[in-house]
Design an enzyme around this catalytic site. Structure first.
Site, PDB file in Angstrom:
ATOM      1  N   PHE A   1       0.764  -1.168   0.005  1.00 42.06           N
ATOM      2  CA  PHE A   1      -0.019  -0.062   0.082  1.00 42.06           C
ATOM      3  C   PHE A   1       0.751   1.401   0.080  1.00 42.06           C
ATOM      4  O   PHE A   1       1.839   1.137   0.772  1.00 42.06           O
ATOM      5  CB  PHE A   1      -0.871   0.138   1.385  1.00 42.06           C
ATOM      6  CG  PHE A   1      -1.701   1.055   1.318  1.00 42.06           C
ATOM      7  CD1 PHE A   1      -2.810   1.415   0.364  1.00 42.06           C
ATOM      8  CD2 PHE A   1      -1.435   2.304   2.209  1.00 42.06           C
ATOM      9  CE1 PHE A   1      -3.822   2.640   0.567  1.00 42.06           C
ATOM     10  CE2 PHE A   1      -2.263   3.271   2.407  1.00 42.06           C
ATOM     11  CZ  PHE A   1      -3.228   3.478   1.605  1.00 42.06           C
ATOM     12  N   ALA A   2       0.585   2.319  -1.054  1.00 42.20           N
ATOM     13  CA  ALA A   2       1.438   3.466  -1.081  1.00 42.20           C
ATOM     14  C   ALA A   2       0.635   4.717  -0.906  1.00 42.20           C
ATOM     15  O   ALA A   2      -0.171   4.925  -1.836  1.00 42.20           O
ATOM     16  CB  ALA A   2       2.258   3.165  -2.403  1.00 42.20           C
TER      17      ALA A   2
ATOM     18  N   SER B   1       2.287  12.445   8.494  1.00 44.26           N
ATOM     19  CA  SER B   1       1.052  12.340   8.933  1.00 44.26           C
ATOM     20  C   SER B   1      -0.096  13.259   8.152  1.00 44.26           C
ATOM     21  O   SER B   1      -1.097  13.040   8.336  1.00 44.26           O
ATOM     22  CB  SER B   1       1.354  13.000  10.339  1.00 44.26           C
ATOM     23  OG  SER B   1       2.243  12.374  11.187  1.00 44.26           O
TER      24      SER B   1
ATOM     25  N   ASP C   1      -8.159   2.161   9.519  1.00 46.75           N
ATOM     26  CA  ASP C   1      -8.724   1.735  10.987  1.00 46.75           C
ATOM     27  C   ASP C   1      -8.723   0.021  10.859  1.00 46.75           C
ATOM     28  O   ASP C   1      -8.552  -0.370  11.966  1.00 46.75           O
ATOM     29  CB  ASP C   1     -10.458   1.950  10.745  1.00 46.75           C
ATOM     30  CG  ASP C   1     -10.674   3.370  11.090  1.00 46.75           C
ATOM     31  OD1 ASP C   1      -9.620   4.044  11.354  1.00 46.75           O
ATOM     32  OD2 ASP C   1     -11.511   3.925  10.596  1.00 46.75           O
TER      33      ASP C   1
ATOM     34  N   GLN D   1      17.337  -3.825  29.499  1.00 44.82           N
ATOM     35  CA  GLN D   1      17.919  -3.423  31.053  1.00 44.82           C
ATOM     36  C   GLN D   1      18.286  -4.403  31.856  1.00 44.82           C
ATOM     37  O   GLN D   1      19.295  -4.504  32.379  1.00 44.82           O
ATOM     38  CB  GLN D   1      16.815  -2.288  31.548  1.00 44.82           C
ATOM     39  CG  GLN D   1      17.283  -1.680  32.791  1.00 44.82           C
ATOM     40  CD  GLN D   1      18.425  -0.847  32.547  1.00 44.82           C
ATOM     41  OE1 GLN D   1      18.647  -0.012  31.269  1.00 44.82           O
ATOM     42  NE2 GLN D   1      19.538  -0.314  33.419  1.00 44.82           N
TER      43      GLN D   1
ATOM     44  N   GLU E   1       1.814   3.741  10.507  1.00 42.00           N
ATOM     45  CA  GLU E   1       0.287   3.832  10.394  1.00 42.00           C
ATOM     46  C   GLU E   1      -0.380   4.635  11.214  1.00 42.00           C
ATOM     47  O   GLU E   1      -1.316   4.213  12.064  1.00 42.00           O
ATOM     48  CB  GLU E   1      -0.149   2.394  10.507  1.00 42.00           C
ATOM     49  CG  GLU E   1       0.623   1.426   9.276  1.00 42.00           C
ATOM     50  CD  GLU E   1      -0.332   0.251   8.995  1.00 42.00           C
ATOM     51  OE1 GLU E   1       0.069  -0.841   8.596  1.00 42.00           O
ATOM     52  OE2 GLU E   1      -1.627   0.213   9.233  1.00 42.00           O
ATOM     53  N   GLY E   2       0.023   5.863  11.215  1.00 42.01           N
ATOM     54  CA  GLY E   2      -0.403   6.852  12.241  1.00 42.01           C
ATOM     55  C   GLY E   2       0.461   7.094  13.414  1.00 42.01           C
ATOM     56  O   GLY E   2       0.417   5.982  14.225  1.00 42.01           O
TER      57      GLY E   2
END
Lengths: 393, 385, 264
Positions: B122-123, B131, B239, B336, B363-364
């Site tokens: 997907f582009a 964003s 979504d 750690q 993806e956001g």
């Protein structure tokens, strides 16, 4: 034959549990229970104080034909030259024949073989030689039929052969035709002084367990033995023996398979099985390129390069270098194991080496248990130091 | 926790785990080191039918949903996120087709994606549009028989390796976001080439590349949905895919947690395994709690989507944000616990920390998604829901 | 092309440990697996089917739980699987095993290629393949590392021998054993696993095979195990001490003293 557990007699004491070498026994609801896989070895019967376990002996075997006499060694050749396993088997075959007070015969198929007298010098009383051009290739079918004919005619009581790729391929077929027993990859062959039977000892479960096997009712008793398991004897040029030429019957002995070509893929200068010294690497070598370091050490020492299984699996070195259960069995004067942990499968292929040197950074690695000399340390430091020292002298 | 998986889901989960452990584990360090696309593993996944799970049965899939995809991604990511994302990107690339594609398009492309014969991608992202996706500059000009695409896409997962691309381009520059449309572009279409292959901090087994379009003519029938629907397609898609990123993060965190527990049991300091130290116990307990919470949220959202929920923007964002923040925290804490060796490349844990970071970004970004969640809260209050 | 793959369920040996106290095998936690060499046999069978069309039938002789192994091979591509199971088969050596397998294969009637693994990892004998070939009266090729071509009733294969490879042509039907170099076995597929779950695996007993009970199992075996024991490894080695240089010097000296290597 079978095993019976008398649950009325069993008190669930558990004494027998640890006696089973295969760990097949368990106590369920205060009674002993046997899982699949029993070999009827009888260890649990002895351990039980309550006579709750009974191994039913086989109905006394009909005595195997007394007409079977003599110990036979199948001597494999390649391009007219006998393989060293043939001589190794001769030395043990001689001992077996002497114990039984019988003759030792060698069977040899091939073309252009001129080592018959030498076989006698190494202990053979008779050499059955079948020599024909056809026998130099397409060996499987021809050898199977040829050997079956000879066995049926002369009825030996014991037949042993090398567990080479050819031996492991055609000897089982001979056994199947004769409907007799065959024990693969024996590491020990003895005669039971009481019964005169051949006691065949071999590793099983990847070398974790040794089993002694007999073939009581069928003849001949057949075994294959890996190369380097027995030591070649010393020749005695004065020994007398008979060379019997056997006709190759082209009509009867034919091959269904056809050898089209042979691709030689051994690249190293010294063949692993013939090497006096082997420098071998394992997972600890890390990657393909690092084998160059071992090659350098091998070069300095005039040694062949060996490997445990992981480097072969990872494609660092070709399979022809693999030593162990699924690779080659070797017995050099000196075996130097670098970065090899010493899994039983690997040990099975090299532990009879005269001297074993282990170089590993893990002091608990099992390889140290078989090593004559061990160096706990980084092979990438130890090996270059050895190279330097050996070069300087 | 018991998530009551059905028989098929259990089978999928255990098979994905087996592939991860038998095929990915032995090569993950090398794939990371060499930044090599895991074609061998893609083939294994294909042979094992793992690409079929997100495709309906009528297109040779096995008819699973978002939840099945999450289970597979989680198990793969537990061993290597770089491999997991290469797999997941093919699902991402096929979602627009699944939801908005015509019957012909589905028949033409989905069976090959299901069999794993071809990968999808997907582009959307461009140098000027991260964003702010509405800032894209790639155009698709209507010509006779099709569209001519011009522009450059950036940071495209599976770029160069995938054969089927869903590309978002402007068909009407004047309308901004409403002027965007989605197109199917096949690899080897004239005018479509690949630019720079990115060198990344983490997920280095995956391919991230520029897509370059120079007068690239795509046939008319390759538009997905209608002109102007590009952003609707995109938003719906994201979504749906965000729980997948959640699953990727959960898997990674699970892998890091297991490694940390294992190490803490074996590492002896001051005469005792360090797991007996309260300070280590506290860290491990928090890590485990957060991983389970992230998993529960991710699974719940995925199951909500599969059950036919109409709107799930907020929930999907929550799963992605929470799980990715958890992954970053857990991976950092795991390093750690490993201490000095955790920082070294000889141990897989530093890779997990590098791999975790991207889940908070792509993806956001989590910042954008938090504002999405807040916006939904505001809307709901305003509507007195 | 009718392909028959013979396989055995074995204990996964990677975890075979010896209890140091009792000197017995620790069985707890050992899962049974399909003999690894047999998985190459199955994979090759499935590849032949994919290349030349046909059917792959898997056969295993073993206790009832060996059914698991057969379900597993259905998930990785076998079309059918048959379990040969009967208390009469227990305790079989290779002779009795190959006799039983041969009877089952004869019962199938149609077969072109029979594939076995080179050996099992528990018994390690590698004898069942060649013995089976003889009992079926058909040719045999061991250690096959590549199937080059199958054409017109013949098969051309490459097989591994000690110092290289031989290219061999054999008429069909034939039995071959394969080595691990031949392929990388595939993992199960989801559709395969679904098929495996619902597959009906027939169990053929001694009666169904019509075998003489004296030819199978322990009664049909020519060999008997009379003793089992653990190899003793006596440790008499020496760990060389000191710094790197002195370790190297001391090793080289010792090897020279023992005349294992030459030099000053």
């Amino acid at each position: 034959m079978g095993i019976q557990i008398d649950l009325d007699k069993c008190v669930g004491c558990g004494e027998c549990l640890s006696s089973c070498p295969f760990g097949l026994l368990e106590i369920i609801a205060e009674k002993v229970y046997l899982r699949e896989g029993c070999t009827f070895c009888g260890a649990c019967q002895e351990a039980c104080d309550y006579q709750a376990i009974l191994i039913e002996a086989a109905a006394e075997a009909p005595a195997a034909g007394d007409s079977y006499r003599g110990v036979w060694v199948f001597a494999e050749q390649r391009n007219g030259k006998l393989k060293s396993v043939a001589y190794e088997l001769l030395s043990r075959g001689r001992q077996l024949a002497d114990t039984l007070g019988t003759e030792l015969c060698v069977i040899c198929f091939g073309h252009g073989i001129n080592e018959a007298q030498q076989l006698i010098a190494y202990g053979a009383d008779k050499v059955y030689l079948m020599d024909a051009p056809a026998l130099s290739s397409n060996q499987d079918d021809l050898y199977t039929k040829g050997l079956v004919e000879l066995i049926e005619k002369y009825k030996p009581e014991i037949v042993i052969a090398g567990a080479t790729s050819l031996g492991r391929s055609f000897i089982p077929r001979v056994a199947a035709i004769l409907k007799t027993g065959l024990t693969a990859d024996c590491t020990g062959l003895e005669i039971d002084p009481e019964t005169g039977l051949l006691l065949q000892t071999r590793p099983t479960f990847g070398g974790n367990i040794m089993a002694t096997i007999i073939c009581q009712t069928k003849r001949p008793q057949m075994s294959t033995v890996r190369p380097r398991v027995f030591k070649k004897g010393t020749p005695d040029g004065r020994r007398k023996g008979q060379v019997i030429r056997v006709d190759f019957n082209k009509q009867r002995i034919t091959s269904r398979t056809k050898l089209l070509s042979f691709i030689d893929d051994i690249i190293e200068a010294v063949k692993l099985e013939d090497a006096n010294i082997i420098v071998s690497g394992g997972r600890g070598v890390g990657k393909a390129e690092n084998f160059q370091l071992l090659e350098e050490l091998a070069g300095v020492m005039g040694a062949a390069l060996g490997s445990s299984r992981p480097p072969v699996d990872d494609g660092w070195v070709p399979y022809s270098h693999q030593v162990g259960q699924t690779g080659k069995t070797v017995c050099p004067k000196l075996y130097i194991a670098c970065g090899i942990s010493g899994a039983v499968q690997h040990l099975a292929g090299m532990q009879t080496s005269d001297t074993i040197v282990a170089i590993n950074n893990d002091p608990d690695a099992p390889i140290f248990e078989v090593a004559s000399y061990g160096i706990v340390g980084d092979l990438f430091k130890v090996v270059p130091m050895l190279i330097k020292k050996l070069k300087n002298d | 926790m018991e998530y009551f998986l059905n028989e098929q889901q259990k089978t999928l989960k255990s098979l994905a785990r087996r592939i991860a452990e038998e095929r990915i584990l032995p090569v993950r360090a090398e794939l990371d080191e060499r930044e090599e696309f895991p074609w061998g593993i893609m083939k294994d996944l294909a042979e094992a039918d793992i690409f079929r799970i997100f495709i309906p049965e009528e297109y040779e899939g096995l008819g699973g949903g978002c939840f099945e995809l999450c289970l597979a991604v989680e198990e793969l990511s537990r061993v290597c996120s770089g491999v997991a994302v290469s797999y997941a990107a093919s699902a991402l690339g096929s979602f627009p087709l699944l939801e908005y594609g015509t019957e012909e398009q589905k028949q033409k492309y989905l069976p090959d994606i299901a069999s794993g014969k071809r990968l999808a991608a997907f582009a959307l992202t461009e140098p000027t549009a991260g964003s702010d996706a509405s800032a894209i500059k790639t155009t698709a000009e209507r010509v006779k028989g099709g569209y001519v695409i011009n522009g450059t896409k950036q940071f495209i997962t599976n770029g160069g390796e995938a054969e089927i691309y869903t590309v978002i381009a402007l068909t009407d520059k004047a309308r901004g976001a409403r002027g965007a449309s989605a197109f199917l572009v096949e690899k080897d279409t004239p005018g479509f080439s690949f630019g720079k292959k990115e060198k990344k901090m983490g997920i280095r087994a995956s391919s991230t590349r520029e897509l370059v379009f120079r007068n690239c003519l795509v046939p008319e029938e390759n538009i997905i949905g209608k002109e102007g629907m590009g952003f609707i397609v995109t938003l719906r898609l994201l979504d749906r895919s965000r729980p997948g990123i959640g699953a990727q993060a959960v898997g990674l965190a699970q892998g890091a947690l297991e490694a940390a527990v294992d190490y803490a049991r074996k590492r002896i300091q001051f005469g005792h395994p360090i797991i007996s130290l309260p300070v280590v116990q506290n860290m491990l307990a928090d890590m485990a709690t957060n991983v389970e919470a992230a998993r529960a949220l991710t699974y719940a959202v995925a199951r909500t989507i599969d059950s036919g929920a109409k709107k799930f923007t907020e929930e999907a964002a929550m799963a992605k944000v929470f799980a990715s923040d958890t992954a970053m925290k857990v991976a950092t804490d795991a390093v750690q616990i490993f201490g000095g060796v955790g920082y070294m490349r000889d141990y897989p844990i530093e890779k997990m920390m590098r791999d975790a970071k991207i889940t908070q970004i792509y993806e956001g970004s989590n910042e954008v998604l938090r504002s999405t969640i807040a916006f939904e809260l505001r809307k709901r209050k305003a509507r007195r829901e | 092309m009718n392909i028959v793959v013979c396989l055995k369920q074995v204990p996964g040996t990677t975890k075979v440990n010896i209890d140091p106290q009792t000197n017995t095998l620790v069985r707890q936690g050992i899962k049974n697996i399909v003999n690894p060499f047999d998985t190459y046999a199955l994979e090759e069978g499935v590849r032949i089917k994919e290349r030349y069309e046909g059917k792959v039938t898997a056969i295993s002789m073993g206790p009832p739980q060996a059914e698991e192994a057969l379900r597993e091979v259905i998930s990785t591509g076998a079309d059918e699987a048959i379990l040969l199971s009967d208390s009469a088969f227990a305790g079989a050596d290779t002779l009795a095993t190959s006799h039983t397998l041969a009877r089952a294969i004869n019962k199938l009637k149609q077969y072109d290629i029979i594939i076995c693994g080179r050996q099992t990892i528990d018994g390690d004998t590698g004898q069942v393949g060649p013995e089976l070939a003889e009992m079926l009266g058909i040719p045999f090729v061991a250690y096959v590392s590549k199937i080059e071509e199958i054409d017109n009733g013949y098969m051309r294969v490459k097989r591994m021998v000690e110092d290289g490879h031989e290219v061999i042509e054999t008429p069909l039907p034939t039995v071959i054993t394969v080595v691990k170099e031949i392929n990388v076995p595939r993992l199960p597929s989801l559709r395969g696993l679904a098929k495996a779950r619902s597959a009906v695996i027939p169990i053929w007993t001694a009666q169904e095979l019509g075998v003489d009970k004296n030819m199978v199992g322990l009664s049909g075996s020519a060999t008997r195990v009379i003793r089992v024991f653990f190899p003793q490894r006596v440790h008499h080695g020496e760990i060389l001490q000191g710094d790197l240089e002195s370790q190297a010097n001391s090793l080289i000296d010792k090897l020279r003293e023992a005349k294992i290597i030459s030099g000053s």
